[in-house]
Structures are given as structure tokens and as C-alpha cells.
Motif scaffolding. Structure first.
Motif, PDB file in Angstrom:
ATOM      1  N   TRP A  95      39.449  36.294  41.693  1.00 58.78           N
ATOM      2  CA  TRP A  95      38.898  37.500  42.306  1.00 58.78           C
ATOM      3  C   TRP A  95      37.415  37.554  41.972  1.00 58.78           C
ATOM      4  O   TRP A  95      37.019  37.258  40.850  1.00 58.78           O
ATOM      5  CB  TRP A  95      39.543  38.773  41.746  1.00 58.78           C
ATOM      6  CG  TRP A  95      41.025  38.885  41.869  1.00 58.78           C
ATOM      7  CD1 TRP A  95      41.952  38.277  41.089  1.00 58.78           C
ATOM      8  CD2 TRP A  95      41.755  39.677  42.813  1.00 58.78           C
ATOM      9  NE1 TRP A  95      43.218  38.634  41.478  1.00 58.78           N
ATOM     10  CE2 TRP A  95      43.125  39.504  42.543  1.00 58.78           C
ATOM     11  CE3 TRP A  95      41.379  40.532  43.855  1.00 58.78           C
ATOM     12  CZ2 TRP A  95      44.114  40.140  43.267  1.00 58.78           C
ATOM     13  CZ3 TRP A  95      42.375  41.167  44.580  1.00 58.78           C
ATOM     14  CH2 TRP A  95      43.722  40.974  44.295  1.00 58.78           C
ATOM     15  N   HIS A 145      38.771  36.855  47.623  1.00 55.26           N
ATOM     16  CA  HIS A 145      39.979  36.218  47.089  1.00 55.26           C
ATOM     17  C   HIS A 145      40.429  35.226  48.135  1.00 55.26           C
ATOM     18  O   HIS A 145      40.175  35.402  49.332  1.00 55.26           O
ATOM     19  CB  HIS A 145      41.073  37.252  46.822  1.00 55.26           C
ATOM     20  CG  HIS A 145      42.237  36.706  46.041  1.00 55.26           C
ATOM     21  ND1 HIS A 145      43.213  35.925  46.614  1.00 55.26           N
ATOM     22  CD2 HIS A 145      42.572  36.825  44.728  1.00 55.26           C
ATOM     23  CE1 HIS A 145      44.103  35.586  45.686  1.00 55.26           C
ATOM     24  NE2 HIS A 145      43.737  36.108  44.530  1.00 55.26           N
ATOM     25  N   LYS A 205      45.117  39.844  49.475  1.00 56.13           N
ATOM     26  CA  LYS A 205      44.653  40.297  48.163  1.00 56.13           C
ATOM     27  C   LYS A 205      43.300  41.011  48.276  1.00 56.13           C
ATOM     28  O   LYS A 205      42.990  41.899  47.499  1.00 56.13           O
ATOM     29  CB  LYS A 205      44.543  39.100  47.213  1.00 56.13           C
ATOM     30  CG  LYS A 205      45.875  38.433  46.857  1.00 56.13           C
ATOM     31  CD  LYS A 205      46.648  39.280  45.868  1.00 56.13           C
ATOM     32  CE  LYS A 205      47.957  38.590  45.451  1.00 56.13           C
ATOM     33  NZ  LYS A 205      47.741  37.412  44.600  1.00 56.13           N
ATOM     34  N   ALA A 209      42.597  44.682  46.913  1.00 58.83           N
ATOM     35  CA  ALA A 209      41.506  45.042  46.006  1.00 58.83           C
ATOM     36  C   ALA A 209      40.732  46.244  46.528  1.00 58.83           C
ATOM     37  O   ALA A 209      40.341  47.126  45.760  1.00 58.83           O
ATOM     38  CB  ALA A 209      40.567  43.846  45.831  1.00 58.83           C
TER      39      ALA A 209
END
Length: 711
Positions: A339, A357, A362, A366
Motif C-alpha cells: 500500500w 495498491h 484494495k 483504502a
């Protein structure tokens, strides 16, 4: 030959061998044995076929080691070594075993075992031949280390190839933990007891076991038999039966970097030459490991330098820092982080500028988490703390203990566990002593644990990113000031002139900086009209400021005496009184309807063009003077007729200049396009004229001014 029902007839080939041979199934049951094996190791009243191999042929102290051998062979590895076997007469003999997997395609369904009795032959030429063969195999394995390029390749050579070469039932490779040199970590272990993996995953160098002692002392450790093992290392003794152990220290350039452990079944007396070969193998292994580690460090450093170079290119490629930083965040993934996020302060609020990412889902997660759990400005750790202090935060490993120390809701802590967050760095973006935001790298599913070197890399990138942000902000502020200045001095519209149509068209360059083109039309009280177009060389605030001064000066001098030679001469005098490095060109024209004349002076500027009422075109004479204030000179005037229906066009060089083209070609292009200005709407026609002639690949401003006599 004895044979279990159901096994293939080709098992009969065993009787053709001149050594004892037998076959087992995957459960270790003897399914075929030739007559020599039955005579030497069976009983006259009980066939070997159908019995379990290990209890039938091995004593209790050797059974565990033989079980280990069978496990290895059943996963596809062959094995050759020395063991003690119980013969039919009850005597124990030293036997060389050769065990090979029986395959059906990829599946291993049994083991072929050759048994060669060598009892009492230790001093014979036969035993010497066997030793040479083992040493040859070990030398061959040693040569493999020279071509190993990864630690995993070395591990495979040690735990599989070397064990096979010397007849060990188990081999292990332990190396010093790079993060804690006082500990050893188990890098590789042959198939065996899972408890060994757990017990020796990491252990202190001070531990009482053969490998640890070999590392501590730097000496080879040789243990012959279970009794000696129990006496020297009580904690390492267990019920695995008779075995011998050799531990070889791995001597690095400055310290012992680890050890190789080899376990042999039974009582194994190793020849001096064989032990010396073991030492050579261990030294070759140590050299290979250090060579690989040095290369890995060089590769990591090269990757970091390449990454910083790519990031620098991205950061310098555009002044749109938001888009640029988003690309930089993506560069980090997955090479250095799972990340990557960048947050900037905006009106006292941390705004998520970029998140990256490898999995787009993802990325969305986030963003959702950032909205659901915004960082607490008063938290003692985290992004806001880095903002306040300007100091980086480094979490080498996210453990439960670390989580409990954080002031987070239980739900958020569980989320950290679910996402497998392993390690993190958060660094400030600082430029000119001001913290602009923070950048975070998080390691998760990759299992990566950050080091001080990774922190330094992140801080290096953050410095570059902060400078790019600061430069972009400074440029934006400077650009805004220049644009404001330019808009303040360039006319919003052309004046209404009795008996004349006046139009202008201005196109700024494709760059983000303003230029120095200026123009105006000044109706005079006596009915004359002054027209001028100029160009201050350069870009940015300096050019815009000089352009404003020049336009104001032209207007002031025209108000005093509008004659072209007088205005341009006054400007030359001004440059003489106030010297400047700024190069300025100017075309100044004076239209007098009462005399149907157009009088002009050209100071180093592209010559204007005329479209006559009858459709013919002509170019005014090329500049008869140098740019303003460059050389002492007497300015002169020229005049042409300018009657009803005639149109004059003045322009800057951006309209006619093109790469790799003579300027006369561009001037001719202007003359060819002039008839298009005959349309009723001069303003619209001038815009089409400019768009048609301007080279879109050139980053230069274009200013045009046109005036048409209506009567």
C-alpha cells in the motif's frame, strides 16, 4: 524370489541382480524380494514379502533413521548411505543401502532397495572405492554452489544434494539472523520431524546444540552415536535411534555466518579425507552465500536508484503535482510497498491525494477506510503526529503488542489484523521548513518487513516529492500573478473607431508560463489611429512586467507625438536611460484617413501585411531597424496608401515561425491566407486566420491585430 500377489511380473528382474534387492509399497511393506535378500535377511520359515521392511531388517536403534530415509524417498528423492542391518542369523552387519523411488508418471508408489553387505571391508580397496565415489559426488555438489544465484538455490543444494551425496538422512542449513546476529534461523531442513522446524526456526547462538556450537567456536563438530550426542547435548537427545552428527561452520569474511548439520544413520566413523571434503564444501557454501548477499545488496541498491530516477522523472515531468504524485505512489507498488498513500494538508485537513495498491479493490477499500476512520489530529502517533513533529514514524513489525499500544478502536485493530498489515513507514513531506503532508508505505500480504534502509529510501523520495509540490505551488502562484498582470495590461476588447473596423486575436502558448506579446489600438483626437504589436522576449513574470511597461510607454509617447519615428525614437532613448537585457521588437503604424495613408516604423519585428480592397496582397517592407535600444540609430518612417476597403494585419513571430523552415515561407503563408479576412465579420475572420496559420507544435504566444478602412 518371493512376491506379494498383485505386483507386476517384472519384479522378477530382481533375481537377475547379483546383490540383495527388494521392493516396498508406499506403506513400507515388502512386496518383492529376490532370493539373495530372502537368504541373507529373511527367515527360512517366513518370507520377507508381506512384512514391514523397517522392523523386519532393522534393530530398534536404527528404525527411526530408516523411517526417515523412506519418507524422503517416497517424496521423490533417492538416497544412498550406510546403515546397520540385522541378518537372518541375528548378527548385525554394516550395509550400503541404495533406495530409489518407484514411479508411475509423477506418482511415487513404492521404493526399490539394494542392500550390499560391506561388513569387515573397511580397509579393502572396495571400501576405498566407495569413499572415492562419495567424495566425487560431494565434489560435484560443491561445484553447483558456484552457479547458485539465490539463497534458496544454496538451501536446496545443502539439504538435498549434499545429503544425497554423502548418505545423510537429514541435512539442515542455519544462518545468522541479519536483524539479530545473536540468533540463528533455520533456512532449510530436509523432510522430517515437523517439531524440528518449530524448535529451530530461530534459536540463540548460545543454545546447547551442535549447530550453535559450530557457529560459536568456528570448529567442526563430529558426534558419533546416540550416546555421545546425549552426553554432550542433553537437550538435543531424543528417541530417534542410533545416529551420528556432523556440523560444519560456515566461515564468512569476518565472522561465522552459520552452520550445516548432517545426520547419518547408526555409528558412522568418517574418514579424515571425507571430513576435509566436508570442510571444503562448507567453505564453498559460505562463499556462495556471501557472494549472493553482496549481489542482493547491490541489486537492491540499484533498484532503489532506478526507482528514485524514475520518480524524479515523474516529479519533473509536470507541474500538475496531484497527477504526478499519484503516479509516484503507483511506482512504489509492489516493489517497495503493498500500500502507498500520500496525504496533503488543505485548510487544516489532511486530504488523501493518492493511494496505490496492486489490487484496484484494495484501492477503493483504502479510500473508504480513510473516510470511515479519518486520522485524529491529536493522536500521539500516526499521520498527524508526523505532520506536527516533522519526524518519520517507523514500525518494523506490526505485532499484537504494537497494536495494543495504539489508541485505536477494537474494530480498527481487527481490521489491521484482517488486512495482514506487517510493517509501515510514515514520512513527512517537507520543503523550505514547511511540512506539506505525509507519505505512507505499508507492507501487508507480501510479508515484507521494513528496515532502516527502506525508511531512508522513503525519506529520500519524500524530500523529492515535497520539493516538486513546493515548486508547483510556487509556480502556480507566480503564474497567477503573471496572468493577472498580463490580463491587466492587454486590452479586453478593441476600441470603436469611426470609419474603421479593428479586431485582435491572442493565443497564449501551450506552456503554463505567460509570454511577452503585447498590442493595442489608440484612436487619436484628430481622427488618426495608432496601431502597434510588440514582443518582449522571455516568459513568466519578468516578461509580463516588461510587457506592461512597454505598452504603457508606447501609449504615453503616442499621446505626446504619435508619429512612428518619434514614438520609436523615444522608446530607444528610454532604453538608453534605463538599460535592460530584455530584447523588445515593435511594429508601430499610424493610420490617417484624411490622407489615405499608413505610416510605419519597424524595430526588428515581422513585417505587417496588407489586403487591398481589390483582393491583392502585399507585405510591408521588412524591418528597417534593430530591436529597441540595441544600437544607436536614427529611426525612419515609411508610408503606403491605405484606402477604404483595405485591411492591415500586424502579428508576432509566433504566427509565422516553424521549426526547420525559412522565415520567408511563413511570411508567404500569411499573404496566401490574407483573402480570408475579406469576410464581413473581421473578428471572426481574424480568429480563423490565426488558427489556420499557427503551428500547434510550437510553444509560443501569438498576437494579431487587424484594422480595416470602412470608408
Amino acid at each position: 524370489m518371493t512376491l506379494v500377489d498383485g505386483w507386476p511380473a517384472r519384479s522378477g528382474l530382481l533375481d537377475a541382480l547379483d546383490t540383495a534387492a527388494l521392493l516396498t509399497d508406499a506403506e513400507g511393506r515388502v512386496v518383492a524380494a529376490n532370493d539373495l535378500a530372502q537368504r541373507l535377511y529373511g527367515r527360512s520359515d517366513v518370507a520377507l514379502a508381506g512384512r514391514q521392511l523397517v522392523p523386519a531388517l532393522f534393530g530398534e536403534r536404527e528404525q527411526h533413521q530408516m523411517e526417515t530415509v523412506l519418507q524422503r524417498v517416497l517424496v521423490g528423492d533417492a538416497w544412498r548411505g550406510l546403515m546397520q542391518l540385522r541378518q537372518a542369523d541375528g548378527a548385525t552387519h554394516r550395509v550400503e543401502l541404495t533406495c530409489s523411488p518407484l514411479r508411475d508418471g509423477e506418482e511415487v508408489y513404492g521404493v526399490a532397495v539394494l542392500l550390499e553387505d560391506i561388513g569387515g571391508q573397511e580397509d579393502t580397496a572396495l571400501e576405498a572405492g566407495r569413499l572415492r565415489e562419495r567424495l566425487t559426488r560431494l565434489a560435484r555438489v560443491t561445484s553447483e554452489l558456484a552457479t547458485a544465484h539465490t539463497i534458496d538455490a544454496v538451501r536446496q543444494i545443502v539439504i538435498t544434494h549434499s545429503a544425497d551425496a554423502v548418505g545423510a538422512t537429514m541435512a539442515a542449513l542455519s544462518l545468522r539472523d541479519p536483524k539479530d546476529p545473536g540468533k540463528l534461523r533455520l533456512v532449510g531442513l530436509t523432510e522430517g520431524n515437523p517439531k524440528d522446524q518449530e524448535r529451530y526456526a530461530t534459536y540463540p547462538v548460545t543454545d546447547e546444540n551442535p549447530a550453535a556450537e559450530a557457529v560459536r567456536t568456528g570448529e567442526r563438530i563430529v558426534i558419533v552415536g546416540e550416546r555421545e550426542l546425549a552426553a554432550r547435548y542433553p537437550d538435543a537427545a531424543d528417541d530417534r535411534g542410533e545416529r551420528s552428527v556432523v556440523c560444519l561452520p560456515l566461515h564468512g569474511a569476518t565472522t561465522t555466518i552459520g552452520a550445516i548439520a548432517l545426520v547419518f544413520p547408526g555409528i558412522r566413523i568418517l574418514d579424515t579425507a571425507e571430513l576435509e571434503f566436508f570442510d571444503i564444501f562448507a567453505d564453498s557454501c559460505a562463499q556462495a552465500i556471501e557472494r549472493i548477499e553482496v549481489q542482493e545488496v547491490a541489486d537492491r541498491q540499484s533498484a532503489k536508484l532506478t526507482f528514485l530516477a524514475e520518480a524524479a522523472i515523474e516529479l519533473s515531468s509536470s507541474l500538475d503535482y496531484e497527477a504526478t504524485l499519484a503516479k509516484v505512489a503507483q511506482l512504489v507498488v509492489p516493489e517497495f510497498a503493498d500500500w502507498s498513500t500520500i496525504d496533503l494538508v488543505d485548510d487544516g485537513v489532511l486530504r488523501r491525494l493518492a493511494v496505490a495498491h496492486i489490487d484496484p479493490a484494495k484501492v477503493r477499500l483504502a479510500q473508504e477506510l480513510a473516510e470511515k476512520y479519518p486520522p485524529d489530529p491529536d493522536a500521539p502517533t500516526g499521520a498527524w503526529n508526523v505532520m506536527r513533529t516533522g519526524q518519520s514514524e517507523f514500525v518494523p513489525e506490526v505485532t499484537d503488542e504494537v497494536l495494543e499500544m495504539l489508541d485505536l478502536p477494537d474494530e480498527q485493530k481487527q481490521l489491521v489484523r484482517d488486512l495482514q498489515l506487517r510493517s509501515a513507514v510514515t514520512v513527512p513531506l517537507i520543503a523550505r521548513g514547511r511540512v506539506l503532508g505525509v507519505m505512507s508505505w505499508i507492507a501487508a500480504e507480501s510479508g515484507r518487513l521494513y528496515s532502516e534502509a527502506d525508511l531512508a529510501l522513503a525519506e529520500d523520495l519524500a524530500k523529492r516529492a515535497a520539493i516538486a509540490i513546493d515548486n508547483a505551488e510556487l509556480h502556480s502562484q507566480t503564474l497567477a500573478a503573471a496572468i493577472h498582470l498580463q490580463r491587466a495590461v492587454l486590452p479586453d476588447s478593441m476600441p470603436v473607431v469611426d470609419g474603421m473596423d479593428v479586431a485582435s486575436w491572442y493565443r497564449p502558448s501551450g506552456r503554463t508560463e505567460v509570454g511577452g506579446d503585447f498590442y493595442d489600438a489608440i484612436p487619436l483626437r484628430d481622427g488618426r489611429v495608432a496601431l502597434f504589436v510588440g514582443d518582449v522576449m522571455g516568459r513568466g513574470v519578468a516578461a509580463a512586467a516588461n510587457m506592461a511597461q512597454m505598452r504603457a510607454a508606447v501609449r504615453a509617447y503616442a499621446a505626446a507625438d504619435p508619429r512612428p519615428a518619434a514614438v520609436v525614437g523615444a522608446l530607444d532613448a528610454m532604453f538608453g536611460l534605463f538599460p535592460t537585457d530584455q530584447l523588445v521588437t515593435l511594429a508601430y503604424l499610424l493610420v490617417d484617413p484624411t490622407t489615405d495613408s499608413l505610416t510605419f516604423t519597424n524595430a526588428g519585428h515581422p513585417p505587417p501585411a496588407l489586403l487591398r480592397a481589390d483582393g491583392t496582397t502585399e507585405q510591408l517592407p521588412i524591418a528597417d531597424g534593430a530591436p529597441l535600444g540595441t544600437v544607436p540609430q536614427e529611426r525612419t518612417e515609411r508610408s503606403v496608401t491605405f484606402c477604404a476597403g483595405d485591411t492591415v494585419v500586424i502579428f508576432t513571430d509566433g504566427l509565422i515561425e516553424r521549426r526547420d523552415e525559412d522565415i520567408s515561407t511563413g511570411q508567404q503563408r500569411v499573404l496566401d491566407a490574407l483573402p480570408g479576412l475579406a469576410a464581413d465579420d473581421l473578428s471572426a475572420a481574424l480568429e480563423r486566420f490565426g488558427e489556420h496559420l499557427t503551428d500547434p507544435s510550437r510553444n509560443d504566444d501569438v498576437a494579431t491585430l487587424a484594422a480595416r478602412r470602412l470608408r
